[in-house]
Design a protein around this motif. Structure first.
Motif, PDB file in Angstrom:
ATOM      1  N   ASP A 171    -127.706-113.038  63.881  1.00  7.33           N
ATOM      2  CA  ASP A 171    -128.152-114.097  62.961  1.00  7.33           C
ATOM      3  C   ASP A 171    -128.896-113.545  61.752  1.00  7.33           C
ATOM      4  O   ASP A 171    -128.841-114.114  60.678  1.00  7.33           O
ATOM      5  CB  ASP A 171    -128.993-115.154  63.691  1.00  7.33           C
ATOM      6  N   ARG A 172    -129.572-112.387  61.921  1.00  8.85           N
ATOM      7  CA  ARG A 172    -130.297-111.855  60.753  1.00  8.85           C
ATOM      8  C   ARG A 172    -129.339-111.316  59.691  1.00  8.85           C
ATOM      9  O   ARG A 172    -129.737-111.072  58.556  1.00  8.85           O
ATOM     10  CB  ARG A 172    -131.313-110.794  61.171  1.00  8.85           C
ATOM     11  N   PHE A 173    -128.066-111.144  60.035  1.00  7.11           N
ATOM     12  CA  PHE A 173    -127.068-110.672  59.056  1.00  7.11           C
ATOM     13  C   PHE A 173    -126.324-111.839  58.383  1.00  7.11           C
ATOM     14  O   PHE A 173    -125.436-111.623  57.575  1.00  7.11           O
ATOM     15  CB  PHE A 173    -126.043-109.754  59.726  1.00  7.11           C
ATOM     16  N   PHE A 174    -126.668-113.054  58.792  1.00  4.05           N
ATOM     17  CA  PHE A 174    -126.037-114.256  58.212  1.00  4.05           C
ATOM     18  C   PHE A 174    -126.994-114.792  57.153  1.00  4.05           C
ATOM     19  O   PHE A 174    -127.902-115.540  57.458  1.00  4.05           O
ATOM     20  CB  PHE A 174    -125.766-115.275  59.318  1.00  4.05           C
ATOM     21  N   VAL A 175    -126.748-114.396  55.888  1.00  4.03           N
ATOM     22  CA  VAL A 175    -127.783-114.553  54.859  1.00  4.03           C
ATOM     23  C   VAL A 175    -127.582-115.778  53.957  1.00  4.03           C
ATOM     24  O   VAL A 175    -128.290-115.939  52.975  1.00  4.03           O
ATOM     25  CB  VAL A 175    -127.868-113.285  53.973  1.00  4.03           C
ATOM     26  N   VAL A 212    -121.239-112.299  58.339  1.00  5.95           N
ATOM     27  CA  VAL A 212    -122.137-111.245  58.817  1.00  5.95           C
ATOM     28  C   VAL A 212    -122.060-110.117  57.792  1.00  5.95           C
ATOM     29  O   VAL A 212    -120.957-109.668  57.460  1.00  5.95           O
ATOM     30  CB  VAL A 212    -121.695-110.760  60.223  1.00  5.95           C
ATOM     31  N   TYR A 213    -123.204-109.712  57.255  1.00 10.42           N
ATOM     32  CA  TYR A 213    -123.237-108.710  56.178  1.00 10.42           C
ATOM     33  C   TYR A 213    -124.184-107.586  56.567  1.00 10.42           C
ATOM     34  O   TYR A 213    -125.392-107.817  56.678  1.00 10.42           O
ATOM     35  CB  TYR A 213    -123.695-109.366  54.865  1.00 10.42           C
ATOM     36  N   VAL A 214    -123.656-106.405  56.781  1.00 12.66           N
ATOM     37  CA  VAL A 214    -124.475-105.275  57.220  1.00 12.66           C
ATOM     38  C   VAL A 214    -124.485-104.231  56.113  1.00 12.66           C
ATOM     39  O   VAL A 214    -123.435-103.662  55.763  1.00 12.66           O
ATOM     40  CB  VAL A 214    -123.934-104.690  58.541  1.00 12.66           C
ATOM     41  N   GLU A 215    -125.684-104.038  55.548  1.00  7.66           N
ATOM     42  CA  GLU A 215    -125.854-103.122  54.422  1.00  7.66           C
ATOM     43  C   GLU A 215    -125.302-101.742  54.748  1.00  7.66           C
ATOM     44  O   GLU A 215    -125.549-101.212  55.831  1.00  7.66           O
ATOM     45  CB  GLU A 215    -127.356-103.029  54.115  1.00  7.66           C
ATOM     46  N   GLY A 258    -120.533-103.097  55.759  1.00 10.76           N
ATOM     47  CA  GLY A 258    -119.566-104.050  55.207  1.00 10.76           C
ATOM     48  C   GLY A 258    -119.869-105.455  55.667  1.00 10.76           C
ATOM     49  O   GLY A 258    -120.822-105.690  56.425  1.00 10.76           O
ATOM     50  N   GLY A 259    -119.039-106.378  55.192  1.00 10.27           N
ATOM     51  CA  GLY A 259    -119.258-107.790  55.498  1.00 10.27           C
ATOM     52  C   GLY A 259    -118.002-108.446  56.032  1.00 10.27           C
ATOM     53  O   GLY A 259    -116.881-107.969  55.807  1.00 10.27           O
ATOM     54  N   ILE A 260    -118.228-109.529  56.768  1.00 11.15           N
ATOM     55  CA  ILE A 260    -117.138-110.326  57.323  1.00 11.15           C
ATOM     56  C   ILE A 260    -117.467-111.788  57.043  1.00 11.15           C
ATOM     57  O   ILE A 260    -118.570-112.247  57.338  1.00 11.15           O
ATOM     58  CB  ILE A 260    -117.034-110.116  58.852  1.00 11.15           C
ATOM     59  N   ARG A 261    -116.502-112.502  56.446  1.00 12.11           N
ATOM     60  CA  ARG A 261    -116.680-113.946  56.248  1.00 12.11           C
ATOM     61  C   ARG A 261    -115.334-114.602  56.494  1.00 12.11           C
ATOM     62  O   ARG A 261    -114.303-114.072  56.075  1.00 12.11           O
ATOM     63  CB  ARG A 261    -117.197-114.261  54.838  1.00 12.11           C
ATOM     64  N   VAL A 262    -115.369-115.734  57.167  1.00 11.80           N
ATOM     65  CA  VAL A 262    -114.159-116.534  57.376  1.00 11.80           C
ATOM     66  C   VAL A 262    -114.499-117.939  56.912  1.00 11.80           C
ATOM     67  O   VAL A 262    -115.463-118.543  57.404  1.00 11.80           O
ATOM     68  CB  VAL A 262    -113.724-116.543  58.859  1.00 11.80           C
ATOM     69  N   ALA A 322    -114.477-104.547  48.825  1.00  9.41           N
ATOM     70  CA  ALA A 322    -114.052-103.670  49.919  1.00  9.41           C
ATOM     71  C   ALA A 322    -115.164-102.703  50.299  1.00  9.41           C
ATOM     72  O   ALA A 322    -116.063-102.417  49.507  1.00  9.41           O
ATOM     73  CB  ALA A 322    -112.814-102.880  49.484  1.00  9.41           C
ATOM     74  N   GLY A 323    -115.063-102.203  51.534  1.00 13.63           N
ATOM     75  CA  GLY A 323    -116.002-101.190  52.006  1.00 13.63           C
ATOM     76  C   GLY A 323    -117.418-101.734  52.019  1.00 13.63           C
ATOM     77  O   GLY A 323    -117.625-102.919  52.291  1.00 13.63           O
ATOM     78  N   PRO A 324    -118.401-100.900  51.678  1.00 12.85           N
ATOM     79  CA  PRO A 324    -119.802-101.343  51.719  1.00 12.85           C
ATOM     80  C   PRO A 324    -120.050-102.547  50.810  1.00 12.85           C
ATOM     81  O   PRO A 324    -120.925-103.361  51.077  1.00 12.85           O
ATOM     82  CB  PRO A 324    -120.581-100.120  51.226  1.00 12.85           C
ATOM     83  N   ARG A 325    -119.234-102.674  49.727  1.00 15.54           N
ATOM     84  CA  ARG A 325    -119.441-103.805  48.805  1.00 15.54           C
ATOM     85  C   ARG A 325    -119.066-105.137  49.432  1.00 15.54           C
ATOM     86  O   ARG A 325    -119.448-106.194  48.931  1.00 15.54           O
ATOM     87  CB  ARG A 325    -118.650-103.596  47.507  1.00 15.54           C
ATOM     88  N   SER A 326    -118.298-105.108  50.518  1.00 16.43           N
ATOM     89  CA  SER A 326    -117.975-106.370  51.189  1.00 16.43           C
ATOM     90  C   SER A 326    -119.229-106.988  51.817  1.00 16.43           C
ATOM     91  O   SER A 326    -119.227-108.161  52.199  1.00 16.43           O
ATOM     92  CB  SER A 326    -116.884-106.152  52.250  1.00 16.43           C
ATOM     93  N   ALA A 327    -120.312-106.224  51.912  1.00 17.44           N
ATOM     94  CA  ALA A 327    -121.568-106.764  52.439  1.00 17.44           C
ATOM     95  C   ALA A 327    -122.332-107.564  51.380  1.00 17.44           C
ATOM     96  O   ALA A 327    -123.356-108.157  51.690  1.00 17.44           O
ATOM     97  CB  ALA A 327    -122.450-105.632  52.967  1.00 17.44           C
TER      98      ALA A 327
END
Ligand code: MN
Length: 348
Positions: A273-277, A314-317, A320-324, A182-187
């Motif tokens: 795309d730079r957030f798709f690691v 998408v993961y933004v330091e 947070g992050g979003i993945r489906v 959760a939160g920033p750790r979701s990144a």
């Protein structure tokens, strides 16, 4: 084996041994050659091997499976000059030395790679039926656990609820360490759950999978605790669009890198795309990561019967992050989705 001039093949990787024999013990080797195949295991697994690998030749040894396999080879390869294949990706240097020492001189050891993995990549109707059940179980557990996702609940509590419910639903184990971040750790794409409670106005990534009747599922959803700001909605929409583009590219004859590029291209259009690691997806089956891979540089062509995940993120330091992530069967008439949890942004 004939094409490579192999008289024997030593299969040691548990997933390949299971695929070829039905044996689920953690110590066993399959020796293919001569007039057929012999499952070699140690005395702990006598009854289990007889029950699981019915109709096979089974050799139970008081020594380790590897030493016993080498022993069989040394008896069978008497004239020398036999070519014996071994799994290069799964036989450690120490194991290989033990095999070679026990089997004796005169054997030419030939590394082979990807043979059984290639067979396993195409699922038969029975395997697909099992994988539908494994995917359904993960989807049902997600729906149940969603009710528990709220501020104040710890990541580890949710992970424990997920694991418990998968087991109650028939899973022998989670397919991997369940992720609740959760939160920033979701990144962090592969964050481990911690004792940190979920907070308001946070993203939560839940990534779970069940092993059901020896086959894995893999499902990720991202929820928002509160009303998502427009930036989060935009990112989520882009991830969903990327997943849909990859799904449409998923067909027999397409190469793994093309499906990956379809997802990446959408995120590039959104400047994300730079957030798709990581890569777009992976094969799924007896192992949770197997062939085929949907990633850059993957030239292998997809076939009907492949089962893969599609999981752009998408993961933004610091944010947070979003993945489906969903599981799909490659089919000529279009990909079949196995996981069924809702895919719109859930605001709780
Ligand atoms: Mn996955």
């Amino acid at each position: 084996m004939a094409a490579r001039g192999l008289e024997w093949l030593v299969v040691v990787h548990w997933a390949n041994v299971y695929y070829l024999t039905g044996f689920t013990g953690s110590a066993g080797a399959l020796l293919v050659g001569g007039e057929g195949a012999t499952l070699v295991t140690d005395s702990r697994y006598r009854e289990q091997a007889q029950e699981e690998a019915q109709g096979m030749r089974i050799r139970v040894s008081r020594q380790s499976a590897l030493v016993a396999t080498a022993g069989v080879l040394s008896q069978r390869v008497r004239r020398g000059a036999a070519r014996v294949g071994f799994e290069a990706a799964h036989t450690t240097v120490a194991d290989k030395e033990q095999l070679a020492r026990g089997a004796g001189r005169g054997i030419r050891w030939v590394p082979v790679q990807g043979w059984m993995e290639g067979l396993r990549a195409v699922k038969d109707p029975g395997e697909l039926a099992t994988m539908r059940l494994a995917a359904r179980l993960a989807s049902e557990v997600f729906a149940e656990v969603l009710r528990l996702v709220k501020p104040g609940v710890r990541e580890v509590d949710l992970a424990a609820e997920i694991d418990y419910r998968m087991r109650r639903g028939g899973a022998s184990a989670p397919a991997f360490e369940t992720i609740v971040a959760a939160g920033p750790r979701s990144a962090w794409p592969h964050a481990r759950p911690t004792g940190r409670p979920l907070g308001r106005n946070e993203l939560v990534v839940l990534d779970m999978g069940a092993i059901l009747r020896h086959y894995s599922s893999d499902l990720t959803r991202t929820v928002y605790l509160g009303r998502a700001p427009s930036r989060i909605r935009r990112w989520y929409g882009a991830v969903r669009e990327a997943q849909e583009a990859a799904r449409q590219a998923l067909k027999p004859g397409a190469a793994g890198h093309q499906v990956d590029a379809a997802a990446r291209c959408v995120l590039r259009r959104h400047g994300l795309d730079r957030f798709f690691v990581h890569s777009t997806g992976h094969g799924l089956g007896i192992e949770v990561h197997e062939e085929p891979r949907l990633a850059r540089g993957q030239r292998a062509v997809l076939e009907a019967g492949n089962v893969v995940t599609i999981e752009p993120g998408v993961y933004v330091e610091g944010v947070g992050g979003i993945r489906v992530e969903d599981d799909f069967v490659v089919q000529a008439q279009g990909a079949e989705r196995l996981t069924s949890a809702p895919r719109e942004l859930l605001e709780i």
